[in-house]
Motif scaffolding. Sequence first.
Motif, PDB file in Angstrom:
ATOM      1  N   GLN A  57       0.830  -1.206   0.000  1.00 26.48           N
ATOM      2  CA  GLN A  57       0.000   0.000   0.000  1.00 26.48           C
ATOM      3  C   GLN A  57       0.865   1.257   0.000  1.00 26.48           C
ATOM      4  N   VAL A  58       1.937   1.235   0.795  1.00 25.79           N
ATOM      5  CA  VAL A  58       2.852   2.379   0.830  1.00 25.79           C
ATOM      6  C   VAL A  58       3.498   2.564  -0.543  1.00 25.79           C
ATOM      7  N   GLN A  60       2.333   1.596  -3.432  1.00 25.55           N
ATOM      8  CA  GLN A  60       1.320   2.063  -4.379  1.00 25.55           C
ATOM      9  C   GLN A  60       1.092   3.572  -4.237  1.00 25.55           C
ATOM     10  N   ARG A  61       1.050   4.050  -2.988  1.00 30.52           N
ATOM     11  CA  ARG A  61       0.888   5.493  -2.782  1.00 30.52           C
ATOM     12  C   ARG A  61       2.099   6.253  -3.326  1.00 30.52           C
ATOM     13  N   ASP A  62       3.303   5.714  -3.080  1.00 34.36           N
ATOM     14  CA  ASP A  62       4.520   6.363  -3.576  1.00 34.36           C
ATOM     15  C   ASP A  62       4.537   6.410  -5.099  1.00 34.36           C
ATOM     16  N   ALA A  64       1.934   6.260  -7.077  1.00 36.58           N
ATOM     17  CA  ALA A  64       0.883   7.180  -7.534  1.00 36.58           C
ATOM     18  C   ALA A  64       1.363   8.630  -7.433  1.00 36.58           C
ATOM     19  N   ALA A  65       2.059   8.968  -6.349  1.00 34.10           N
ATOM     20  CA  ALA A  65       2.588  10.329  -6.187  1.00 34.10           C
ATOM     21  C   ALA A  65       3.656  10.611  -7.249  1.00 34.10           C
TER      22      ALA A  65
END
Length: 155
Positions: A57-58, A60-62, A64-65
Amino acid sequence: MKDTKITLVLVAVFLLLLILLGGAAVYYHGQYQAADKRADEATTLAKQRQETINDMQVRQRDVAALDAKYTGELADAKATIDQLERDVATGKRRLQLNARCPSNGATTTSGLGDATAPRLTDSAERDYFTLREGIITITGQVNYLQQYIREQCLK
């Protein structure tokens, strides 16, 4: 003597019951330990899987950013190129060239006559902006992939 026999039988029965109860206790204690070990293994596996999920999840967020950052930069660069192309087309800006007008073998007078400043043909001008946009796009993509490798693949 009859009382002694009864006492001996009762003691034997009591010892037999005690041995059976002890055996049952050892058996069920072993079952408990095996179940406890399986529960501990399941808990450990659940924790590992949750850590993996959290890490994903981390990441994926990274990603995406990172994607949003480079997508925004590419959009800004394209908008800048489009604006520059519009400005050149309207005459608000000019493309600066380092070029010489080759002489066609004819001698000219010392005056400038009908000489004009060198400029690109319309198709060359379009190609210039296409190439410029391609360079910016590829540079952005390479930068994105390099950062992705550094931040995601090499962790």
